[in-house]
Write a protein that holds these residues in place. Structure first.
Motif, PDB file in Angstrom:
ATOM      1  N   ARG A 204      -6.215  -1.643  -4.388  1.00 21.40           N
ATOM      2  CA  ARG A 204      -5.724  -0.672  -3.402  1.00 21.40           C
ATOM      3  C   ARG A 204      -6.634  -0.654  -2.184  1.00 21.40           C
ATOM      4  O   ARG A 204      -6.196  -0.470  -1.054  1.00 21.40           O
ATOM      5  N   GLU A 205      -7.913  -0.814  -2.453  1.00 28.43           N
ATOM      6  CA  GLU A 205      -8.876  -0.785  -1.355  1.00 28.43           C
ATOM      7  C   GLU A 205      -8.664  -1.965  -0.412  1.00 28.43           C
ATOM      8  O   GLU A 205      -8.737  -1.819   0.812  1.00 28.43           O
ATOM      9  N   LYS A 214      -7.089   4.221   3.985  1.00 28.75           N
ATOM     10  CA  LYS A 214      -7.998   4.386   2.861  1.00 28.75           C
ATOM     11  C   LYS A 214      -7.228   4.158   1.566  1.00 28.75           C
ATOM     12  O   LYS A 214      -6.013   4.339   1.527  1.00 28.75           O
ATOM     13  N   LEU A 215      -7.952   3.799   0.536  1.00 23.17           N
ATOM     14  CA  LEU A 215      -7.278   3.462  -0.728  1.00 23.17           C
ATOM     15  C   LEU A 215      -6.468   4.628  -1.273  1.00 23.17           C
ATOM     16  O   LEU A 215      -5.407   4.433  -1.878  1.00 23.17           O
ATOM     17  N   GLU A 216      -6.937   5.853  -1.066  1.00 21.50           N
ATOM     18  CA  GLU A 216      -6.185   7.011  -1.558  1.00 21.50           C
ATOM     19  C   GLU A 216      -4.826   7.112  -0.877  1.00 21.50           C
ATOM     20  O   GLU A 216      -3.824   7.456  -1.510  1.00 21.50           O
ATOM     21  N   THR A 217      -4.814   6.793   0.402  1.00 19.11           N
ATOM     22  CA  THR A 217      -3.558   6.856   1.147  1.00 19.11           C
ATOM     23  C   THR A 217      -2.582   5.798   0.640  1.00 19.11           C
ATOM     24  O   THR A 217      -1.383   6.065   0.509  1.00 19.11           O
ATOM     25  N   SER A 219      -2.533   4.581  -2.358  1.00 19.36           N
ATOM     26  CA  SER A 219      -2.098   5.045  -3.680  1.00 19.36           C
ATOM     27  C   SER A 219      -1.007   6.114  -3.545  1.00 19.36           C
ATOM     28  O   SER A 219       0.007   6.074  -4.244  1.00 19.36           O
ATOM     29  N   ARG A 220      -1.223   7.045  -2.647  1.00 18.93           N
ATOM     30  CA  ARG A 220      -0.229   8.102  -2.430  1.00 18.93           C
ATOM     31  C   ARG A 220       1.102   7.533  -1.941  1.00 18.93           C
ATOM     32  O   ARG A 220       2.173   7.986  -2.352  1.00 18.93           O
ATOM     33  N   SER A 223       2.894   6.106  -4.827  1.00 15.10           N
ATOM     34  CA  SER A 223       3.471   7.186  -5.651  1.00 15.10           C
ATOM     35  C   SER A 223       4.719   7.765  -5.001  1.00 15.10           C
ATOM     36  O   SER A 223       5.721   8.031  -5.666  1.00 15.10           O
TER      37      SER A 223
END
Lengths: 253, 253
Positions: A204-205, A214-217, A219-220, A223
């Motif tokens: 993801r990174e 960013k990796l969280e974005t 991932s979101r 989802s």
DNA sequence: CGCGAGCTTGATGCCGATCAATGCATGTGG
DNA sequence: CCACATGCATTGATCGGCATCAAGCTCGCG
């Protein structure tokens, strides 16, 4: 010749000699020749190219094929496996500039300065064909189709980069991810793989770095696509359920 | 041959014939030859290049040299003036992919598909040398230095694009503007202009499009730099007061 | 089994987008 | 020459998307 693993530099060796018929590694019999440099080249030309591209090497997962600052001598054609290229700023920030799969060429960044300006890292155990650039230039003065194909490949690299600039400059997170996935599935399809089921070779990174997120974005966004029934996501396994929805995100708005 | 003005397409004409000694337009006597294609080429080669680059055309401010979809036939070398290139998405969003000044080449985007994939727009009244690409390929099979220079220029374009990707993917507004200004001053300096005083040829909106920012953000960044004593800004006139501060923004963090 | 790398999900904050008003230069026609 | 229009730039107020910080979760592997 040497390549660098994640934390050290190790010698790499050409692939062990193979019975010529056991594994056909010549351009003339390579199943990637319709995607790679030989495209459009006469049989005589391909034969000459074969003698030039004599060297094939393995690059284990995580190792670098070349690094920023390395002297430039060759282009590399991905035979099997998967790579990323990345550039870095002085302060350590880095940016993934591309992902390369079978049949795609690496190394153009080094021609202009005689030194590579990015790192090329294998994301899985890979094999590349080594194409000494001075010899390629010599041969392409003899075979205009080879010359033209080389120019086309470089031009497409420029056009591709412009597309990424558009993505980075004006798209939002979900649009970027949609564009990325469509590009991947398209290239996989051109290689005979399914356009709907894919296994991501990168984290993801790394996706985030490529897409300016960013990796969280990332991932979101995955989802969200799953919730909306556009994708089925299980770690690195992705299934595209609604191809049209992805297209709509990228194009219309 | 035709070019397009902002709202219509009009015929353009080669520059009126000139007394050879009155205005030297040949590559061999061009003051840009150290920045352009002839770099490193033998006198004999430059002479041949001259016969090939016979055609020079004017492009008035606001007109396009070529457009997305136009068939690709030639590269163009900027002789005088200033251009931007831009790509567009289906939904109308567009992105400036570069600014080109004297001695720089335009048109590489068209080689791969035989059609241009971006627009090239003159930001001021400009003149370009027209370089028929098939003939350039022919000549570069004869002169290896020309061939190599062509490859170098294309490679640098790729490297430049990677730099923009880094900028768009990981820098903040002020850092982007700093990088942009440093790049501009550096290129102007290479052409013998002052590295500290410059006149922007493009609007805030065009800068913003290039940098992935809105025009208001660009304007605010200029104001901030002025408040901090880094720049003196009066509309499009910019004076760099603290070159080091710009560098610090781009590199260190 | 337990560790660690990578992934997911939530809470919060900030940077830059957006909306809006004003200012400033250039050009045009009365 | 002035009145006005127009394109571009500046500045302020508010909003929203993504980054950041933080906490669990999953899975492969020694």
């Amino acid at each position: 010749m040497s390549i660098h693993t994640a934390h050290e530099t190790v010698a790499i060796h050409p692939l062990p000699p193979l019975h010529a018929h056991a594994l056909k590694v010549a351009c003339s019999s390579c199943n990637l020749r319709e995607l790679c440099l030989p495209l459009g080249l006469s049989p005589a030309g391909v034969e000459r190219l074969d003698t030039l591209v004599a060297n094939r090497t393995s690059v284990p997962r995580g190792a670098t094929l070349y690094r920023i600052g390395d002297p430039f001598r060759s282009l590399y054609a991905v035979r099997t496996g998967f790579f990323k290229t990345r550039v870095s700023a002085e302060d350590g920030r880095d940016q993934v500039t591309g992902f390369q799969m079978a049949g795609e060429l690496l190394g153009f960044d080094g021609i202009g300065t005689e030194h590579h300006s990015c790192d090329a890292v294998a994301l899985e155990d890979s094999q590349v064909c080594v194409i000494p650039f001075d010899q390629l230039e010599n041969l392409s003065r003899e075979f205009s189709e080879l010359q033209h194909q080389l120019h086309k490949v470089m031009s497409r690299e420029i056009v591709r980069d412009h597309g990424v600039m558009l993505l980075l400059g004006s798209m939002r997170a979900e649009e970027r991810l949609a564009a990325f996935l469509l590009n991947l599935t398209q290239r996989l399809q051109a290689r005979g793989f399914s356009a709907s089921a894919l296994v991501l070779r990168m984290t993801r990174e790394e996706i985030g770095s490529y897409l300016g997120l960013k990796l969280e974005t990332v991932s979101r966004a995955f989802s969200k696509f799953q919730d909306d029934g556009v994708l089925e996501v299980k770690q690195r396994h992705v299934r595209v359920l609604d191809d049209a929805a992805l297209r709509l995100l990228v194009n219309g708005c």
